[in-house]
Write a protein that holds these residues in place. Structure first.
Motif, mmCIF file in Angstrom:
data_model
loop_
_atom_site.group_PDB
_atom_site.id
_atom_site.type_symbol
_atom_site.label_atom_id
_atom_site.label_comp_id
_atom_site.label_asym_id
_atom_site.label_seq_id
_atom_site.Cartn_x
_atom_site.Cartn_y
_atom_site.Cartn_z
ATOM 1 N N ARG A 93 0.828 -1.205 0.000
ATOM 2 C CA ARG A 93 0.000 0.000 0.000
ATOM 3 C C ARG A 93 0.865 1.257 0.000
ATOM 4 N N ARG A 94 1.882 1.283 0.844
ATOM 5 C CA ARG A 94 2.753 2.454 0.911
ATOM 6 C C ARG A 94 3.497 2.643 -0.409
ATOM 7 N N GLN B 211 9.214 5.723 -1.800
ATOM 8 C CA GLN B 211 10.409 5.049 -2.280
ATOM 9 C C GLN B 211 10.917 4.078 -1.211
ATOM 10 N N SER B 212 11.891 3.270 -1.581
ATOM 11 C CA SER B 212 12.376 2.217 -0.685
ATOM 12 C C SER B 212 12.858 2.761 0.649
ATOM 13 N N ARG C 233 11.924 3.103 6.477
ATOM 14 C CA ARG C 233 11.729 3.878 7.700
ATOM 15 C C ARG C 233 10.375 3.550 8.345
ATOM 16 N N ALA C 234 9.340 3.395 7.505
ATOM 17 C CA ALA C 234 8.020 3.059 8.034
ATOM 18 C C ALA C 234 8.040 1.700 8.720
ATOM 19 N N ARG D 239 11.567 -8.948 5.338
ATOM 20 C CA ARG D 239 12.838 -8.309 5.003
ATOM 21 C C ARG D 239 12.583 -6.901 4.474
ATOM 22 N N ALA D 240 13.354 -5.952 4.981
ATOM 23 C CA ALA D 240 13.206 -4.569 4.530
ATOM 24 C C ALA D 240 13.653 -4.440 3.082
ATOM 25 N N PRO D 241 13.066 -3.497 2.329
ATOM 26 C CA PRO D 241 13.464 -3.322 0.925
ATOM 27 C C PRO D 241 14.914 -2.861 0.823
ATOM 28 N N LYS D 242 15.589 -3.316 -0.224
ATOM 29 C CA LYS D 242 16.970 -2.921 -0.424
ATOM 30 C C LYS D 242 17.041 -1.491 -0.941
ATOM 31 N N ILE D 243 18.047 -0.784 -0.485
ATOM 32 C CA ILE D 243 18.231 0.611 -0.880
ATOM 33 C C ILE D 243 19.572 0.750 -1.584
#
Length: 317
Positions: free
Chosen positions: A78-79, A85-86, A91-92, A118-122
């Motif tokens: 949704r975000r 962006q990633s 951060r969210a 897993r957090a999105p890769k940046i």
């Protein structure tokens, strides 16, 4: 009580109470800045508001405990669909995880599914420092001598920018200085309160002290010891936006890229020290970084610069 804690949420009373306790914990025990508490609270409010629609009603603590990875992925999707962006999505997720850990430590359960995703890769981006010659022009009041501005305003802007480049301060740190803390005369160091209310000592070179002295001598306002050192044209505290605007104008006049921002002067401070043989651990202390790994990124900047020079100059490149 932090402002974020007083906002009504679309949740059951037990979650509202836990949210208020969490934001108080962030401010009082973790000693995060008001802006950081606000940002964390805003991200978790988005999460809890999403759950109201996703679950078909206000979430309770039991609802949070029963969340699965699929629910968390739906929130992140949704975000993403809302244009985040990633980095913002990460951060969210970090904010929601912080809230979950607080619930667990408080004996109110947790949303363990948040840690299973897993957090999105940046893509790691390197800081973009200015060339030393450009940085020197930026902090020189004479660069703007032809502008139709009062001399004290030009001196003020030059003093602030000199603190960013000459001392590696963040813009908020420079603008939070009081008149009593002004690095002039025999004062050879600044005591700066940075992120997380961490204090550090920063040496002040003569050129920076001179810029501050010139500003104080020209400033038309009475600068009391415990009041802000840097003032706006109406006498109130100087806004960061004014400094950013001054940098923007000079950026255009000097033909610099959009990456030439006030914060780029702090990057320039670190990069130029490192290029002249500065010790990485000392630079970490000067910048107020909690971790050496944060400072090590400047070694990559310097290596990238050397590679670029080699590629441009070597006859076989």
């Amino acid at each position: 009580m932090p402002e974020a804690a007083s906002i009504a949420l679309p949740v059951k009373a037990d979650v509202q109470s836990a949210f208020s306790a969490w934001t108080t914990h962030l401010a009082a025990e973790r000693r995060l800045s008001p802006k950081s508490v606000e940002a964390y609270g805003r991200d978790v409010r988005f999460f809890l508001t999403f759950l109201q629609t996703h679950l078909g009603g206000p979430a309770s603590l039991d609802d949070l405990k029963s969340l699965g990875p699929r629910d968390v992925r739906a929130f992140l999707a949704r975000r993403r669909s809302e244009g985040l962006q990633s980095r913002s999505i990460m951060r969210a997720l970090a904010a929601a995880r912080s809230f979950s850990r607080f619930l667990e430590r408080s004996g109110k359960g947790s949303a363990s599914a948040l840690t299973a995703i897993r957090a999105p890769k940046i893509a790691r981006s390197l800081p973009k420092p200015l060339a030393a010659s450009s940085a020197r022009k930026i902090v020189d009041a004479e660069t703007r001598a032809g502008e139709e501005r009062e001399p004290w305003v030009l001196a003020r802007d030059a003093a602030v920018l000199a603190l960013l480049y000459g001392c590696g301060l963040r813009i908020a740190e420079a603008l939070s200085l009081t008149r009593a803390e002004a690095p002039i005369g025999a004062t050879a160091r600044l005591t700066v309160t940075g992120k997380g209310n961490k204090m550090r000592g920063v040496p002040v070179i003569p050129a920076v002290a001179k810029a501050v002295e010139v500003y104080i001598a020209l400033c038309p306002w009475t600068l009391m010891a415990d009041e802000p050192l840097f003032r706006g044209t109406k006498g109130g505290p100087l806004s960061p936006r004014i400094v950013q605007r001054a940098m923007q104008e000079m950026r255009g006049a000097l033909g610099l890229p959009e990456s030439a921002t006030p914060h780029a002067l702090r990057h320039s401070f670190a990069t130029h020290l490192l290029a002249r043989g500065g010790d990485l651990r000392s630079i970490q202390e000067l910048l107020g970084h909690a971790s050496l790994s944060t400072t090590q990124i400047y070694t990559e900047v310097d290596s990238a610069r050397l590679i670029a020079v080699h590629a441009a100059a070597h006859p076989r490149a």
